[in-house]
Design a protein around this motif. Structure first.
Motif, mmCIF file in Angstrom:
data_model
loop_
_atom_site.group_PDB
_atom_site.id
_atom_site.type_symbol
_atom_site.label_atom_id
_atom_site.label_comp_id
_atom_site.label_asym_id
_atom_site.label_seq_id
_atom_site.Cartn_x
_atom_site.Cartn_y
_atom_site.Cartn_z
ATOM 1 N N PRO A 41 0.822 -1.215 0.000
ATOM 2 C CA PRO A 41 0.000 0.000 0.000
ATOM 3 C C PRO A 41 0.859 1.269 0.000
ATOM 4 C CG PRO A 41 0.100 -0.922 2.191
ATOM 5 C CD PRO A 41 0.814 -1.901 1.276
ATOM 6 N N CYS A 42 0.240 2.390 -0.295
ATOM 7 C CA CYS A 42 0.948 3.673 -0.330
ATOM 8 C C CYS A 42 1.169 4.254 1.063
ATOM 9 C CB CYS A 42 0.183 4.677 -1.199
ATOM 10 S SG CYS A 42 0.374 4.348 -2.964
ATOM 11 N N TRP A 43 0.575 3.697 2.085
ATOM 12 C CA TRP A 43 0.814 4.142 3.456
ATOM 13 C C TRP A 43 0.686 2.945 4.395
ATOM 14 C CZ3 TRP A 43 -2.553 3.665 7.551
ATOM 15 C CH2 TRP A 43 -3.856 3.293 7.225
ATOM 16 N N LYS A 44 1.375 3.028 5.514
ATOM 17 C CA LYS A 44 1.291 1.991 6.549
ATOM 18 C C LYS A 44 1.363 2.656 7.918
ATOM 19 C CE LYS A 44 3.517 -1.762 4.022
ATOM 20 N NZ LYS A 44 4.585 -2.740 4.010
ATOM 21 N N PRO A 45 0.633 2.113 8.893
ATOM 22 C CA PRO A 45 0.746 2.645 10.246
ATOM 23 C C PRO A 45 2.094 2.289 10.870
ATOM 24 C CG PRO A 45 -1.032 1.015 10.090
ATOM 25 C CD PRO A 45 -0.351 1.058 8.772
ATOM 26 N N PHE A 53 2.597 7.271 10.806
ATOM 27 C CA PHE A 53 2.458 6.527 9.550
ATOM 28 C C PHE A 53 3.711 6.666 8.707
ATOM 29 C CE2 PHE A 53 0.698 10.743 9.056
ATOM 30 C CZ PHE A 53 1.299 11.199 7.905
ATOM 31 N N TRP A 54 3.817 5.795 7.701
ATOM 32 C CA TRP A 54 4.904 5.793 6.733
ATOM 33 C C TRP A 54 4.272 5.907 5.354
ATOM 34 C CZ3 TRP A 54 5.578 1.890 3.004
ATOM 35 C CH2 TRP A 54 6.777 1.960 2.278
ATOM 36 N N LEU A 55 4.826 6.764 4.508
ATOM 37 C CA LEU A 55 4.365 6.895 3.127
ATOM 38 C C LEU A 55 5.341 6.181 2.207
ATOM 39 C CD1 LEU A 55 3.287 10.648 3.014
ATOM 40 C CD2 LEU A 55 1.847 8.631 3.337
ATOM 41 N N ASN A 56 4.809 5.342 1.347
ATOM 42 C CA ASN A 56 5.608 4.569 0.407
ATOM 43 C C ASN A 56 6.230 5.510 -0.630
ATOM 44 O OD1 ASN A 56 6.563 2.846 -1.587
ATOM 45 N ND2 ASN A 56 4.832 1.454 -1.429
ATOM 46 N N PRO A 57 7.558 5.564 -0.728
ATOM 47 C CA PRO A 57 8.191 6.474 -1.687
ATOM 48 C C PRO A 57 7.949 6.102 -3.152
ATOM 49 C CG PRO A 57 9.847 5.117 -0.602
ATOM 50 C CD PRO A 57 8.537 4.821 0.067
ATOM 51 N N GLU A 58 7.390 4.922 -3.401
ATOM 52 C CA GLU A 58 7.075 4.538 -4.778
ATOM 53 C C GLU A 58 5.770 5.167 -5.262
ATOM 54 O OE1 GLU A 58 7.079 0.312 -5.059
ATOM 55 O OE2 GLU A 58 9.187 0.136 -4.498
ATOM 56 N N CYS A 59 5.023 5.782 -4.361
ATOM 57 C CA CYS A 59 3.742 6.404 -4.721
ATOM 58 C C CYS A 59 3.941 7.890 -4.988
ATOM 59 C CB CYS A 59 2.730 6.199 -3.595
ATOM 60 S SG CYS A 59 2.353 4.463 -3.328
ATOM 61 N N ASN A 60 2.995 8.491 -5.730
ATOM 62 C CA ASN A 60 3.157 9.886 -6.126
ATOM 63 C C ASN A 60 3.043 10.858 -4.959
ATOM 64 O OD1 ASN A 60 0.403 9.699 -5.745
ATOM 65 N ND2 ASN A 60 -0.080 11.033 -7.452
ATOM 66 N N ARG A 61 2.642 10.400 -3.850
ATOM 67 C CA ARG A 61 2.746 11.185 -2.629
ATOM 68 C C ARG A 61 3.484 10.313 -1.651
ATOM 69 N NH1 ARG A 61 -2.168 12.143 1.123
ATOM 70 N NH2 ARG A 61 -3.116 11.131 -0.620
ATOM 71 N N TYR A 69 -0.201 6.211 -8.657
ATOM 72 C CA TYR A 69 -1.142 7.049 -7.931
ATOM 73 C C TYR A 69 -1.845 6.245 -6.847
ATOM 74 C CZ TYR A 69 -0.328 10.469 -11.530
ATOM 75 O OH TYR A 69 0.281 11.356 -12.371
ATOM 76 N N TRP A 70 -2.266 6.947 -5.820
ATOM 77 C CA TRP A 70 -3.012 6.306 -4.734
ATOM 78 C C TRP A 70 -4.366 5.840 -5.258
ATOM 79 C CZ3 TRP A 70 -2.509 7.765 0.930
ATOM 80 C CH2 TRP A 70 -1.196 8.075 1.248
ATOM 81 N N ASP A 73 -9.294 3.518 -2.371
ATOM 82 C CA ASP A 73 -9.259 2.871 -1.056
ATOM 83 C C ASP A 73 -8.094 3.376 -0.211
ATOM 84 O OD1 ASP A 73 -11.546 1.427 -1.524
ATOM 85 O OD2 ASP A 73 -10.508 -0.485 -1.859
ATOM 86 N N GLU A 74 -6.938 3.586 -0.832
ATOM 87 C CA GLU A 74 -5.788 4.102 -0.086
ATOM 88 C C GLU A 74 -6.058 5.514 0.420
ATOM 89 O OE1 GLU A 74 -2.039 1.724 -2.053
ATOM 90 O OE2 GLU A 74 -2.910 3.386 -3.178
ATOM 91 N N GLU A 75 -6.645 6.350 -0.408
ATOM 92 C CA GLU A 75 -6.974 7.720 0.000
ATOM 93 C C GLU A 75 -7.983 7.716 1.154
ATOM 94 O OE1 GLU A 75 -5.816 10.630 -0.916
ATOM 95 O OE2 GLU A 75 -4.813 10.258 -2.826
ATOM 96 N N GLU A 76 -9.065 6.958 0.981
ATOM 97 C CA GLU A 76 -10.112 6.941 1.996
ATOM 98 C C GLU A 76 -9.627 6.312 3.303
ATOM 99 O OE1 GLU A 76 -14.527 5.065 2.728
ATOM 100 O OE2 GLU A 76 -13.900 5.452 0.665
#
Length: 108
Positions: A41-45, A53-61, A69-70, A73-76
Motif C-alpha cells: 500500500p501507499c501508506w502503513k501505520p 504513519f509511513w508513506l511509500n516512496p514509490e507512490c506519487n505522494r 497514484y493512490w 481505497d488508499e486515499e479513503e
C-alpha cells in the motif's frame, strides 16, 4: 415534548460514539495496527499505532515524480486512519488466545 427532547439529545450526542471505517470490518484495533489490507500500500501505520504513519516512496505522494497514484481505497483509508487512530491513548497488544487479530472472530 420530552420525547422530542430525548431524540434531539441522542442526535446531538452522536459525536460521542466511536468513529467507524469501512475497512478491516470496522475493527479499529486491526485497522490502526495493520492499516489497509492490500499488497504494497501507499501508506502503513507505524508504532505506537496512534496516528504515526509511513508513506511509500514509490507512490506519487510523497514522490511527485512517481507514476503510481493512490487508489481510492488508499486515499479513503488514510483519511480514516488520520481521523480515528490518533484518538487512542495507547495501542496495546493483541493477547487473545482465540487466534490472530485478523482472523478472530473471522478473517478481516
Amino acid at each position: 415534548m420530552n420525547r422530542y427532547l430525548l431524540v434531539l439529545g441522542i442526535l446531538l450526542s452522536s459525536s460521542a460514539f466511536a468513529d467507524s471505517t469501512r475497512f478491516r470490518a470496522n475493527d479499529p484495533f486491526l485497522f490502526c495496527h495493520d492499516g489497509l489490507k492490500a499488497p504494497d500500500p501507499c501508506w502503513k501505520p507505524l508504532p505506537p499505532y496512534t496516528g504515526n504513519f509511513w508513506l511509500n516512496p514509490e507512490c506519487n505522494r510523497p514522490n511527485p515524480y512517481s507514476e503510481r497514484y493512490w487508489t481510492i481505497d488508499e486515499e479513503e483509508s488514510f483519511t480514516d486512519y488520520l481521523r480515528i487512530c490518533p484518538q487512542a491513548k495507547d495501542s496495546g497488544e493483541w493477547d487473545s488466545k482465540g487466534g490472530q487479530a485478523d482472523t478472530t472472530p473471522f478473517v478481516h
